[in-house]
Design an enzyme around this catalytic site. Structure first.
Site, PDB file in Angstrom:
ATOM      1  N   HIS A 118      -5.823  -6.137   3.121  1.00 42.82           N
ATOM      2  CA  HIS A 118      -5.144  -6.107   1.757  1.00 42.82           C
ATOM      3  C   HIS A 118      -4.129  -7.200   1.512  1.00 42.82           C
ATOM      4  CE1 HIS A 118      -3.758  -4.594  -1.830  1.00 42.82           C
ATOM      5  NE2 HIS A 118      -2.555  -3.467  -1.294  1.00 42.82           N
ATOM      6  N   LYS A 154      -8.230  -0.649   3.948  1.00 38.68           N
ATOM      7  CA  LYS A 154      -7.857   0.160   5.192  1.00 38.68           C
ATOM      8  C   LYS A 154      -8.094  -0.717   6.394  1.00 38.68           C
ATOM      9  CE  LYS A 154      -6.509   2.561   8.551  1.00 38.68           C
ATOM     10  NZ  LYS A 154      -6.297   1.372   9.183  1.00 38.68           N
ATOM     11  N   CYS A 164      -0.242  -4.838  -6.615  1.00 38.45           N
ATOM     12  CA  CYS A 164      -1.687  -4.953  -5.999  1.00 38.45           C
ATOM     13  C   CYS A 164      -2.952  -4.839  -7.050  1.00 38.45           C
ATOM     14  CB  CYS A 164      -1.664  -3.465  -5.066  1.00 38.45           C
ATOM     15  SG  CYS A 164      -0.430  -3.288  -4.038  1.00 38.45           S
TER      16      CYS A 164
END
Length: 388
Positions: free
Chosen positions: A334, A330, A84
């Protein structure tokens, strides 16, 4: 060494677009970034591109030249993979190359196509960022891993699920006016607490969504910006990178993020600032507990106090240190390979006064972007500052 200017940024909307390829997404983000910057494509010295799961989601490797073509750039191109933190790592290398005089103009960014895999397929693909031998084969998933971290935090420092619920509520509130955000809808604490449980204590609303999207940034040397009369008031003045053991069971602490702390300390020293100088931050909140760990690792809040920061209003848009004014992972979304670069783009527009939530930080001059990979086995931190 040259200062590094953010000349232009581009983002696609984040969300579900299973019919779009990553090259299509990155082409869109790049067009916007070049238009925003006023920099000709022919002036680009290199493309640094972040992507995590392209081989699994699109049966496609060798992304660098493919994305250079999509962006209309004829320059050496390299793909970065750090889970990530892929495009955060790409940004860091771009900063170092410009500082060292190797390049004057770099296109840096990332993209990810995830939703075409479906929930089960994407979950399996994401799991390869964990230790396959000792975690994945035992059934570990990232919701489970972060749930263990949350449990460890509660045991060591206190707190409860309701504290984490305030993190989710805050970030959904911040995303309401962000047209690029995947979720532009408000939620209540009760929604978080009553949502289906994913892995105790984390529920559905404690987790970021699966997302498709892309981000692109045009970075230049200060000399290039001045010579070409660019309007580029935001600079990346600090950069840092940290690492930790891959598997949770090999770590000394589950309730802390040493990689993020290391990266933050490097970035602060590089920019010659302290955490007390930071006006706001974009941090990697793949799960609500991740935001808590991040703001403590960055010394924005003392260890053990991050858990109550959202609940007490200290990290809300009108709080003392706003966190994730974009909506964060959130609520904004993502798309893994794009996230680190998208944080830089969001911070840039916030500092420049061009973001829907800039009003909350109109006097702010200094911000942090924190990008993490896996259970923070990798982390990059960048300091951005705007000319007064």
């Amino acid at each position: 060494m040259s200062n590094v200017r953010v000349a232009g940024v581009g983002l696609t909307p984040f969300g579900s677009a299973p019919e779009r390829t990553s090259r299509d997404l990155f082409a869109e983000a790049s067009i916007t970034a070049f238009e925003d910057s006023g920099v000709p494509r022919d002036d680009v010295d290199a493309l640094l591109y972040g992507n995590f799961m392209g081989e699994l989601s699109e049966h496609q490797g060798h992304h660098g030249p493919l994305m250079a073509e999509a962006a209309g750039v004829q320059a050496p191109a390299t793909r970065y993979e750090s889970a990530c933190a892929s495009s955060g790592t790409a940004v860091r290398d771009a900063v170092m190359r410009i500082r060292n005089g190797e390049d004057d103009v770099i296109l840096v960014g990332g993209a990810e196509r995830m939703t075409n895999l479906g929930t089960a397929g994407a979950t399996e693909a994401l799991a390869i960022a964990a230790d396959d031998l000792w975690e994945v084969r035992a059934g570990m998933t990232f919701p489970g891993a972060y749930a263990l971290m949350a449990q460890a935090y509660f045991s060591e420092y206190g707190g409860e699920h309701e504290d984490l619920a305030h993190v989710a509520v805050k970030n959904h509130e911040n995303a309401l006016n962000n047209e690029k955000a995947q979720y532009q809808s408000a939620i209540e604490v009760s929604d978080v607490l009553e949502a289906p449980q994913v892995s105790s204590p984390l529920g559905l609303y404690d987790s970021c969504p699966l997302s498709d999207g892309a981000a692109a940034i045009v970075l230049t040397s200060e000399e290039y910006a001045d010579e070409h009369g660019l309007e580029a008031p935001v600079s990346i003045t600090g950069t840092g990178q940290g690492g930790d053991r891959m598997a949770l069971h090999d770590r000394e602490h589950l309730a802390r993020s040493p990689a993020a702390r290391e990266a933050g300390e490097q970035a602060y020293a590089d920019a010659d600032i302290d955490a007390s100088d930071v006006d706001f931050a974009e941090v990697h909140d793949c799960f609500t507990i991740a935001e808590v760990l991040a703001i403590e690792s960055l010394d924005l809040f003392p260890v053990g106090e991050g858990i109550s920061a959202a609940r007490d209003g200290r990290t809300t848009a009108d709080g003392e240190t706003p966190i994730n004014l974009s909506g964060g992972l959130k609520a904004k979304g993502h798309p893994v390979g794009a996230t680190g670069a998208s944080q830089i783009a969001e911070v840039t527009t916030l500092l420049a006064g061009d973001h829907p939530n800039s009003e909350f930080v109109e006097s702010g001059t200094t911000a942090v972007a924190h990008n993490a990979g896996g259970t923070v086995a990798s982390a990059t931190v960048h300091i951005l500052e705007v000319d007064n």
